[in-house]
Design a protein around this motif. Structure first.
Motif, PDB file in Angstrom:
ATOM      1  N   SER A  91      -6.750  22.743 -24.506  1.00 28.29           N
ATOM      2  CA  SER A  91      -5.327  22.757 -24.149  1.00 28.29           C
ATOM      3  C   SER A  91      -5.075  22.095 -22.807  1.00 28.29           C
ATOM      4  CB  SER A  91      -4.816  24.201 -24.135  1.00 28.29           C
ATOM      5  OG  SER A  91      -5.562  24.984 -23.212  1.00 28.29           O
ATOM      6  N   SER A  92      -5.967  22.335 -21.843  1.00 30.96           N
ATOM      7  CA  SER A  92      -5.772  21.731 -20.516  1.00 30.96           C
ATOM      8  C   SER A  92      -5.853  20.218 -20.593  1.00 30.96           C
ATOM      9  CB  SER A  92      -6.815  22.267 -19.537  1.00 30.96           C
ATOM     10  OG  SER A  92      -6.717  23.671 -19.413  1.00 30.96           O
ATOM     11  N   TYR A  93      -6.841  19.705 -21.322  1.00 31.81           N
ATOM     12  CA  TYR A  93      -6.979  18.254 -21.388  1.00 31.81           C
ATOM     13  C   TYR A  93      -5.808  17.626 -22.148  1.00 31.81           C
ATOM     14  CZ  TYR A  93      -8.927  13.631 -22.060  1.00 31.81           C
ATOM     15  OH  TYR A  93      -9.112  12.277 -22.046  1.00 31.81           O
ATOM     16  N   ILE A  94      -5.372  18.250 -23.214  1.00 30.80           N
ATOM     17  CA  ILE A  94      -4.259  17.681 -23.988  1.00 30.80           C
ATOM     18  C   ILE A  94      -2.983  17.663 -23.150  1.00 30.80           C
ATOM     19  CG2 ILE A  94      -2.755  18.103 -25.964  1.00 30.80           C
ATOM     20  CD1 ILE A  94      -5.186  18.977 -27.524  1.00 30.80           C
ATOM     21  N   ILE A  95      -2.713  18.735 -22.430  1.00 28.18           N
ATOM     22  CA  ILE A  95      -1.522  18.756 -21.578  1.00 28.18           C
ATOM     23  C   ILE A  95      -1.637  17.727 -20.471  1.00 28.18           C
ATOM     24  CG2 ILE A  95      -0.179  20.186 -20.003  1.00 28.18           C
ATOM     25  CD1 ILE A  95       0.203  20.903 -22.926  1.00 28.18           C
ATOM     26  N   TRP A  96      -2.851  17.584 -19.910  1.00 30.68           N
ATOM     27  CA  TRP A  96      -3.028  16.595 -18.840  1.00 30.68           C
ATOM     28  C   TRP A  96      -2.790  15.184 -19.365  1.00 30.68           C
ATOM     29  CZ3 TRP A  96      -3.061  15.775 -13.924  1.00 30.68           C
ATOM     30  CH2 TRP A  96      -3.652  14.616 -13.405  1.00 30.68           C
ATOM     31  N   VAL A  97      -3.285  14.870 -20.551  1.00 28.83           N
ATOM     32  CA  VAL A  97      -3.047  13.544 -21.141  1.00 28.83           C
ATOM     33  C   VAL A  97      -1.557  13.344 -21.408  1.00 28.83           C
ATOM     34  CG1 VAL A  97      -3.458  12.120 -23.187  1.00 28.83           C
ATOM     35  CG2 VAL A  97      -5.347  13.330 -22.106  1.00 28.83           C
ATOM     36  N   SER A  98      -0.893  14.365 -21.897  1.00 24.85           N
ATOM     37  CA  SER A  98       0.548  14.254 -22.185  1.00 24.85           C
ATOM     38  C   SER A  98       1.344  14.030 -20.916  1.00 24.85           C
ATOM     39  CB  SER A  98       1.029  15.528 -22.889  1.00 24.85           C
ATOM     40  OG  SER A  98       0.302  15.758 -24.069  1.00 24.85           O
ATOM     41  N   VAL A  99       0.940  14.694 -19.832  1.00 23.55           N
ATOM     42  CA  VAL A  99       1.656  14.533 -18.563  1.00 23.55           C
ATOM     43  C   VAL A  99       1.331  13.191 -17.924  1.00 23.55           C
ATOM     44  CG1 VAL A  99       1.785  15.444 -16.214  1.00 23.55           C
ATOM     45  CG2 VAL A  99       1.921  16.993 -18.146  1.00 23.55           C
ATOM     46  N   LYS A 100       0.086  12.751 -18.123  1.00 27.21           N
ATOM     47  CA  LYS A 100      -0.329  11.487 -17.524  1.00 27.21           C
ATOM     48  C   LYS A 100       0.377  10.312 -18.171  1.00 27.21           C
ATOM     49  CE  LYS A 100      -3.430   9.826 -14.562  1.00 27.21           C
ATOM     50  NZ  LYS A 100      -3.390  10.164 -13.135  1.00 27.21           N
ATOM     51  N   GLU A 101       0.610  10.378 -19.466  1.00 24.01           N
ATOM     52  CA  GLU A 101       1.264   9.298 -20.201  1.00 24.01           C
ATOM     53  C   GLU A 101       2.456   9.886 -20.954  1.00 24.01           C
ATOM     54  OE1 GLU A 101       0.203   5.990 -23.671  1.00 24.01           O
ATOM     55  OE2 GLU A 101      -1.371   7.218 -22.778  1.00 24.01           O
ATOM     56  N   VAL A 102       3.591   9.913 -20.291  1.00 31.07           N
ATOM     57  CA  VAL A 102       4.790  10.527 -20.856  1.00 31.07           C
ATOM     58  C   VAL A 102       5.387   9.571 -21.886  1.00 31.07           C
ATOM     59  CG1 VAL A 102       7.076  11.452 -20.372  1.00 31.07           C
ATOM     60  CG2 VAL A 102       5.216  11.798 -18.735  1.00 31.07           C
ATOM     61  N   SER A 103       5.482  10.034 -23.137  1.00 33.01           N
ATOM     62  CA  SER A 103       6.046   9.217 -24.204  1.00 33.01           C
ATOM     63  C   SER A 103       6.456  10.137 -25.345  1.00 33.01           C
ATOM     64  CB  SER A 103       5.048   8.171 -24.686  1.00 33.01           C
ATOM     65  OG  SER A 103       3.908   8.791 -25.259  1.00 33.01           O
ATOM     66  N   LEU A 104       7.192   9.556 -26.274  1.00 28.17           N
ATOM     67  CA  LEU A 104       7.629  10.342 -27.425  1.00 28.17           C
ATOM     68  C   LEU A 104       6.444  10.727 -28.299  1.00 28.17           C
ATOM     69  CD1 LEU A 104      10.183  11.420 -28.831  1.00 28.17           C
ATOM     70  CD2 LEU A 104      10.195   9.315 -30.190  1.00 28.17           C
ATOM     71  N   PHE A 105       5.429   9.869 -28.398  1.00 26.77           N
ATOM     72  CA  PHE A 105       4.225  10.202 -29.163  1.00 26.77           C
ATOM     73  C   PHE A 105       3.557  11.466 -28.629  1.00 26.77           C
ATOM     74  CE2 PHE A 105       3.245   5.752 -30.993  1.00 26.77           C
ATOM     75  CZ  PHE A 105       3.857   6.110 -32.186  1.00 26.77           C
ATOM     76  N   ASN A 106       3.415  11.542 -27.317  1.00 27.89           N
ATOM     77  CA  ASN A 106       2.665  12.649 -26.720  1.00 27.89           C
ATOM     78  C   ASN A 106       3.448  13.953 -26.678  1.00 27.89           C
ATOM     79  OD1 ASN A 106       0.489  10.976 -26.283  1.00 27.89           O
ATOM     80  ND2 ASN A 106       1.072  10.474 -24.179  1.00 27.89           N
ATOM     81  N   SER A 107       4.718  13.903 -26.969  1.00 26.79           N
ATOM     82  CA  SER A 107       5.490  15.145 -26.982  1.00 26.79           C
ATOM     83  C   SER A 107       5.006  16.095 -28.077  1.00 26.79           C
ATOM     84  CB  SER A 107       6.976  14.836 -27.178  1.00 26.79           C
ATOM     85  OG  SER A 107       7.197  14.225 -28.439  1.00 26.79           O
ATOM     86  N   VAL A 108       4.452  15.545 -29.139  1.00 26.76           N
ATOM     87  CA  VAL A 108       3.919  16.387 -30.215  1.00 26.76           C
ATOM     88  C   VAL A 108       2.775  17.243 -29.689  1.00 26.76           C
ATOM     89  CG1 VAL A 108       2.847  16.364 -32.496  1.00 26.76           C
ATOM     90  CG2 VAL A 108       4.641  14.714 -31.939  1.00 26.76           C
ATOM     91  N   PHE A 109       1.914  16.664 -28.854  1.00 26.19           N
ATOM     92  CA  PHE A 109       0.794  17.425 -28.289  1.00 26.19           C
ATOM     93  C   PHE A 109       1.296  18.577 -27.412  1.00 26.19           C
ATOM     94  CE2 PHE A 109      -1.155  13.002 -28.423  1.00 26.19           C
ATOM     95  CZ  PHE A 109      -1.720  13.208 -29.673  1.00 26.19           C
ATOM     96  N   LEU A 110       2.243  18.266 -26.542  1.00 27.89           N
ATOM     97  CA  LEU A 110       2.713  19.305 -25.627  1.00 27.89           C
ATOM     98  C   LEU A 110       3.435  20.416 -26.375  1.00 27.89           C
ATOM     99  CD1 LEU A 110       3.851  18.949 -22.096  1.00 27.89           C
ATOM    100  CD2 LEU A 110       5.471  20.080 -23.604  1.00 27.89           C
ATOM    101  N   ILE A 111       4.262  20.069 -27.347  1.00 21.00           N
ATOM    102  CA  ILE A 111       4.971  21.111 -28.100  1.00 21.00           C
ATOM    103  C   ILE A 111       3.988  21.978 -28.868  1.00 21.00           C
ATOM    104  CG2 ILE A 111       6.596  21.480 -29.998  1.00 21.00           C
ATOM    105  CD1 ILE A 111       7.997  18.905 -29.119  1.00 21.00           C
TER     106      ILE A 111
END
Length: 1455
Positions: A948-968
């Protein structure tokens, strides 16, 4: 012998070099004579006394006379030429005239106008050859005819069989008597008077004899191989009609050998003679063509000159005939061709000369054995190994001696030895053989030879024979140990030969990849088809004859097309001209075909012999059954003698079988370990090859399909394990088929007509075909593009056919084998393997003995041996068998026994060291296994946090509509544990989709500039933003790519761009691997999953008060269980302090709402809502960071004209904006709070489980109405006031003095800064200092009431500072101008980076050092800790102690 070696080196090495230099420096008739001498030298014998008086001496004399004659003729010619020039009888057109050409090609050149170098070149060959030939003749004559003393004759192994003075032959018996007389007469005096010159002579003689024997063995054993290699080199160096003789003979020899046929020595020698004659003629023709006459008769560019491969190395310039002009059109192989021919001629001539000195007639028995062994497998028994070892290790004379000790030795042969240790003459042993086939006596055995036949009655002979027998037995035992190593090497070689089909298949693929044509395309399809067949070895063996035929056909065609003939046109796609180096590489590929065919025929022959042997055994068994009744009488008489012989033979066979079995066991153990490792980890090699194929070079469509296949496999592995196992075989088959299609398409697209054909068939342009991967490459690029998929194909096929089935068995979670039955993980089997390997390393003679028993038996055997020696009985095994030779021999035996005891003690110590190292190694394996189990358990506990930490870090590092699925997914999966598996599956599939989309976006046909948008700047009436800020906006700075908002962009290198997604996929796969590994491990060991997720499973609540170490272990296990709620409160304060914005204020309000509940049970009721709030707010903030798409070129409303929002206010409110984008790093702090809150929610659920309460203890709070002073005697925790241990001392410090330390922290918090809020801390501190003693004696409810008010004030201060931060960060410029008193009163200063601060103003300084909530957070932490102290049962003992001390004090004061 040494003199002959020196003369041989001069004659064989120095003289040919001089002649070759003389031929190369000058091309005329005189040098041609030197060429004839150069070709004659290897046919003559080496200089000896006999040969110097014969042909060899005459050759040297003639060479000396010839060179001197040439030198005199040169002098006469130049004197005559000078006189004619002086008389002006030579005209100006003399150069290239008929007379000049004739004289120049004979060897007499005019040096008029020549430089010094060319003048020397004309004369030096004759001068040099005269000096060299004369020197060599004199040196060889003096060395060979030098007299040798008698002592030198005794020690020289090759001394001439002539008398020292006269040279008359001596009879061998007389020579022996003469030698004995010398020994008796001289005695010690001869040894004393021996000079150093003779010692050096003997050493030189021994070294020279060994060198000569080594060179002779090399020439005789490897001669055929060297000749074959030279034939191939000569044939392919310069392809022509002349060189084709060598090439086709080479192909014929290799093919004949591959068909498992033997070479008749007579035929091979005849072939070598013919080849030597042809090579000599070839060299003579090449040399004569360098003459001007032949070059004018047949020009170098003539058809026949090119056809026969005749090249002009030099050219003639009529203006300067004395000058050598090299042909600039020649390549390196044109110059190397005559050198290779000369080397081959010398090798052939040397072999012919050696064969003429050796017998060519063989016994019929040896011929039959050679034919039988030509294609028979090497079935080596112990006796066979020994005989082979003797044959290779000992020279000829020693083998004869050894053969006489065997059973088949005939007494009639006699023991014939020379004085110097040489064997007798060849014809004395084999008189039946013709003289012309054997070696000449004078040439080979020039030392005096004597017959040694001592009398049989002498006792000295028996003693010497006994000593020789013992020495031979010792050497034999040493040789047997060496034979074990030789057998291991032979077994390895046999294994390699059995796998020769792999080399052949790889060679077929390499051939087709390296040389692109339709003919080699057949090899590619052929090899791929064989790789796909399951029993590929069988079918590769069957097709090996066709491989050889097809390979030879390709070589022949390529050889013909390599002729330097323009008339042979290039056949597009089939044949084209190649250099000799490429032809050599093709021959190397063909060698694998020859080896495979030979191995195939060898195995067939072995199978036929085995079947014939089995049929013979059956027939003999049937015959023996019928003759049993008739043979009973005769068998009873012979039983006694045969029984003993059979027992001895059986013992030998059993010992040999045991040795072979031990060696096989070691090989099997090591082989099983390697195979087990490949079974587990080869699939990772296949996965790595997917990346290598997909990301090497430019991204094209077929590489993307590779990645799609890989991602599909990984996603299915993560989502549904059983389905993944079911389709895994079909997956690898589809990968293999797809790779073959890729190879075929890329390979065929390289032909000339195929690009147009593809464009016509598909209607695609060249650019789109290149995106598909269809492009015509250069040779180097094509090799890379085909080699990588080919390697990947081999890796996948190896996994599919060798490791796949066993991998599925290993990873089957439904049928897990028990630990005892596991062939890979069994602890006992691992120990057994280690013991076996160490055993064979430490004890080559047998198994690992028991050292105690060895010492005991050794101590018991000592007196027994003495008794046996005294009584004259036979000694037991292990003692040397010697005859009794009196007292002296007994003393020697005692000394030897002592030495044996010392060596045995050393062996025992060495064995003890090995055993100890073995035990330590096993302990290391055990500890390593425990470490592995511990690390797997740690990963199982914390993998969800890592993922979870790595996925959130990747989502925050590269903010995009694709990565919003990971954070949600993970924002809601953390608080709701049931959604975690679904979140992992969703993230895995979505990661695969993102990777494919990003790879597709890198294709050349997708060009962002075609759909990018350029937004125009707004007018002054539309916005209040200055123009320099608008230029920083995302809308107006650069063209807008709409796909960047989604999460796609062009990037190079692509692997770096996809790194985060690939690592995310790897971590998600690793997560599910951990869970399945633990399931497999527990199923194999019959274990259950632990109830509590702790590190130390044997530590419970009962161990909390049992020592300092157990207390530390308990808190390592259950720290978050006990203090998780306080940790969440601290994380909430951390979020407030890090952000200090609008959402931090919302967090502060939630903190107040949670703390208002006070009781733990009440907080647990509201905690799920708090977790839901955290998940929703982090999701909402992420969408704020994404913002609206910039492509419509519409700005946000707070940037319109008339909106009173500046950059600081937008940042504090955390609004989306194109100029000041929200900082997504703030979401990391929110996630940390969400993670802790989710874990605390799990703790609240675990508190209701009885098993967890038994292990970790209750988290129930103490009754607030409890009187601490009166409840101490019923306290469930032990009393620690009297400090019985270090743990009690630490409890006293914490529970007795922490209260006063917290008051100190409160005081420091109030005094470090000057503001209105700090005044409240000081008031609270003074109040508790004044009434603190009495407060501790009050009921818990009263204590908590005061303390909670203090905590509430602390949280209020934190909240107010957060609210006031809007003024400190957003409106600081106005406050500095108008309300400086407000800044100083509340210490207003923005502590978060990124805000625009006003310039320093001396009238109103900002209290930046006094702002912030760092000390408020520290104070909050200690206040919570002290509150837990108040709620603890341990605190009751402190209150009781204070109460008791007050009572005692009052009694002491009472009168």
């Amino acid at each position: 012998m040494a003199s002959e070696v020196v003369c041989g080196l001069i004659f064989r090495l120095l003289l040919p070099i001089c002649l070759a230099v003389a031929c190369a420096f000058r091309y005329n008739g005189l040098s041609f004579v030197y060429l004839i001498y150069l070709l004659l030298i290897p046919l003559f014998s080496e200089p000896t006394k006999a040969t110097m008086q014969g042909h060899t001496g005459r050759l040297l004399k003639s060479l000396c006379f010839t060179s001197l004659s040439f030198l005199l003729l040169h002098i006469i010619f130049h004197i005559t030429l000078a006189s004619l020039e002086a008389q002006h009888r030579i005209g100006p057109g003399y150069n290239c005239s008929t007379w000049e050409k004739t004289f120049r090609q004979i060897g007499f050149e005019s040096l008029k106008g020549a430089d010094a170098g060319n003048g020397i070149r004309v004369f030096v060959p004759d001068i040099g050859m005269f000096v060299a030939s004369l020197t060599i003749w004199l040196v060889c004559r003096n060395i060979v005819q030098k007299p040798v003393t008698e002592e030198g004759a005794q020690y020289n192994s090759e001394f001439e069989n002539e008398e020292l003075a006269g040279g008359e032959k001596i009879d061998p018996e007389e020579a022996l008597i003469y030698e004995e007389d010398l020994d008796e007469g001289d005695g010690v005096e001869g040894e004393v008077e021996e000079s150093t010159k003779l010692k050096m002579f003997r050493r030189l003689a021994s070294v020279a004899s060994k060198l000569k024997e080594f060179i002779g063995n090399m020439i005789t054993t490897a001669g055929k191989v060297v000749v074959t290699i030279l034939l191939g080199s000569s044939g392919m160096m310069l392809p022509s009609l002349t060189s084709s003789v060598y090439f086709f003979v080479f192909l014929g020899l290799c093919t004949w050998w591959s068909w498992c046929r033997t070479f008749d020595p007579l035929l091979f020698s005849c072939l070598c003679v013919l080849l030597a004659i042809f090579t000599a003629g070839h060299l003579i023709g090449l040399y004569l063509y360098q003459f001007q006459f032949f070059q004018e008769a047949v020009p170098p560019n003539d058809y026949y000159a090119r056809l026969f491969g005749i090249k002009s190395v030099i050219q003639t310039d009529c203006s300067s005939t004395w000058k050598i002009v090299a042909n600039p059109d020649l390549s390196w192989y044109h110059h190397a061709n005559p050198i290779v021919l000369l080397v081959m001629y010398y090798t052939l001539a040397t072999l012919i000369r050696i064969w003429l000195q050796e017998p060519l007639v063989q016994d019929d028995r040896t011929k039959e054995e050679d034919r039988a062994l030509a294609c028979s497998p090497i079935q080596i028994t112990a006796e066979r190994r020994r005989s082979l070892w003797y044959a290779t290790q000992y020279p000829t004379d020693e083998r004869k001696l050894l053969s006489m000790t065997q059973d088949d030795y005939k007494p009639s042969d006699g023991l014939l030895v020379t004085v110097n240790g040489n064997p007798v003459d060849y014809h004395t042993i084999h008189p039946s053989l013709p003289v012309e086939n054997g070696p000449a006596k004078a040439d080979l055995y020039s030392t005096p030879q004597y017959r040694w036949e001592p009398s049989e009655d002498s006792s000295e002979k028996k003693e010497e024979e006994g000593e020789e027998k013992e020495d031979f037995e010792e050497e034999r035992s040493h040789e047997e140990k060496r034979s074990v190593k030789v057998h291991a090497m032979v077994s390895v070689f046999q294994f390699i030969m059995k796998q020769s089909y792999i080399c052949a298949l790889i060679a077929m693929m390499a051939w087709s990849i390296t040389y692109h044509s339709w003919l080699t395309f057949v090899l590619l399809i052929w090899s791929c088809t064989l790789w796909m067949i399951r029993n590929r070895r069988k079918y590769a063996m069957i097709s090996s004859p066709f491989m050889v035929v097809y390979g030879n056909l390709l070589l022949i065609l390529q050889y013909i097309w390599s002729f330097e003939l323009p008339e042979i046109k290039k056949v597009p796609g089939f044949l084209e001209k190649k250099e000799p180096g490429e032809l050599a590489s093709k021959i190397l590929f063909t060698i694998t075909f020859w080896l495979l065919l030979r191995q195939h025929l060898t195995e067939q022959k072995a199978l036929q012999e085995k079947e014939a042997l089995l049929s013979e055994v059956k027939i003999r068994s049937q015959e023996n059954e019928g003759k049993d009744l008739q043979m009973e009488g005769e068998a009873e008489e012979k039983e006694g003698e045969e029984a003993k012989e059979e027992k001895q033979e059986r013992r030998k066979e059993e010992e040999e079988e045991m040795e072979e079995d031990d060696n096989q066991d070691i090989m099997k153990v090591l082989g099983n370990l390697v195979v087990a490792m490949f079974i587990k980890y080869w699939i990772y090699v296949c996965g790595g090859m997917f990346f290598f194929v997909s990301f090497e070079g430019k991204i094209v469509m077929y590489k993307i399909i590779y990645m799609v296949l890989f991602l599909f496999c990984v996603a299915l592995y993560q989502v549904h394990y059983e389905w993944w196992r079911r389709i895994l075989k079909y997956f690898w088959m589809s990968v293999v088929i797809y790779t073959m299609l890729v190879l075929i398409f890329i390979y065929t697209y390289q032909f000339e007509n195929f690009p147009g054909l593809w464009q016509n068939m598909t209607g695609l342009k060249k650019e789109k075909l290149e995106d598909l991967g269809l492009k015509q490459f250069t040779v180097a690029e094509l090799f890379t593009r085909i080699f990588i998929p080919t390697s990947f194909l081999l890796v996948c096929i190896l996994h599919l056919h060798y490791f796949h089935d066993r991998f599925l068995e290993l990873t089957d979670l439904k049928s897990i084998p028990s630990k005892e039955d596991s062939a890979i993980y069994s602890h006992a089997k691992v120990n057994g393997r280690v013991y076996l390997i160490i055993n064979r390393l430490a004890h080559p003679e047998g198994s690992l003995p028991d050292l105690a028993m060895m010492n005991l038996t050794a101590s018991l055997e000592k007196p027994d041996l003495k008794r046996l020696a005294e009584s004259g009985e036979d000694k037991p095994e292990g003692c040397p068998e010697k005859a009794e030779l009196g007292k002296d021999s007994e003393e020697e035996e005692e000394g030897e026994d002592e030495e044996e005891e010392e060596t045995s003690d050393l062996r025992n110590k060495w064995h003890l060291v090995i055993d100890r190292l073995t035990v330590l190694f096993l302990k290391f394996l055990e500890y390593f296994h425990k470490l592995q189990v511990f690390m797997w358990w740690i990963l199982e506990l914390h993998i969800i946090k890592i993922v979870s930490s790595y996925i959130i870090w990747v989502s925050v590092k590269e903010v995009s509509l694709f990565n919003s699925v990971f954070l949600i997914s993970w924002a809601f999966a953390l608080p709701y544990a049931k959604l975690r598996r679904l979140a992992s599956s969703v993230c895995t599939v979505w990661t695969c989709v993102i990777i494919v989309c990003k790879m597709l976006y890198q294709l050349q046909t997708i060009k962002p500039e075609n759909f990018s948008v350029n937004c125009s700047l707004p007018n002054e009436n539309q916005t209040n933003i200055p123009i320099h800020q608008l230029n920083k906006s995302q809308l107006y700075s650069t063209p807008i790519d709409p796909t960047e908002w989604v999460g796609l962009r062009k990037s190079s290198p692509l692997l770096v761009y996809l790194r985060n997604n690939l690592l995310m996929l790897a971590i998600l796969a690793f997560e599910v691997t951990i869970y399945r590994h633990q399931e497999y491990y527990r199923g194999r060991n019959n274990l259950m999953a632990p109830v509590s997720k702790t590190i130390f499973h044997d530590i419970t609540r009962l161990h909390l008060d049992d020592g300092l170490i157990n207390c530390a272990k308990y808190f390592i296990n259950y720290f978050f269980y006990k203090f998780g709620l306080e940790t969440c409160f601290l994380m909430s304060v951390n979020v407030i302090g890090q952000r200090m914005d609008f959402y931090a204020m919302i967090h502060a309000c939630w903190l107040i709402a949670v703390l208002y509940r006070r009781r733990r049970k009440a907080i647990a009721e509201i905690w799920p809502k708090y977790c839901c709030f955290l998940a929703c707010i982090i999701t909402f903030q992420y969408f704020i960071c994404i913002g609206v798409p910039p492509a419509p070129c519409r700005d946000y409303p707070w940037r319109f004209k008339g909106a009173s929002f500046n950059d600081n206010i937008i940042k504090w409110l955390y609004f989306p904006d194109f100029i000041v984008r929200p900082n997504p790093v703030f979401l990391v702090y929110d996630f940390m709070l969400l993670l802790c809150a989710s874990l605390q929610r799990q703790i609240f659920e675990d508190e209701n489980k009885a098993a967890v309460r038994i292990m970790a203890g209750d988290n129930v709070e103490i009754c607030m109405n409890l009187d601490a002073a009166s409840f101490s005697q019923h306290n469930p925790v032990p009393d620690f006031i009297h400090c019985r241990s270090y743990l009690d001392m630490s409890k006293v410090i914490i529970f007795s003095y922490l209260f006063w330390f917290v008051l100190t922290i409160i005081f420091i918090t109030g005094t470090t800064r000057i503001s209105i809020f700090c005044m409240g801390y000081l008031v609270a501190c003074f109040y508790f200092l004044l009434f603190g003693g009495d407060l501790l004696l009050k009921p818990i409810r009263s204590i908590l009431r005061y303390w909670d008010w203090l905590i509430a004030y602390n949280v209020f201060v934190i909240t107010m500072k957060n609210i006031l931060s809007i003024g400190a960060c957003g409106y600081i410029e106005k406050l500095v101008q108008n309300s400086c008193w407000l800044i100083q009163a509340f210490s207003l200063a923005c502590t978060v980076k990124g805000y625009k601060m006003p310039d320093d103003d001396s009238s109103c300084k900002l209290p930046s050092g006094e702002a912030g909530i760092i000390w408020d957070s520290i104070c909050f932490a200690f206040l919570l800790l002290q509150r837990r102290v108040f709620m603890s049962y341990y605190f009751l003992h402190v209150v009781a102690d204070i109460k008791a001390s007050q009572i005692l004090a009052s009694r002491w004061v009472r009168p």
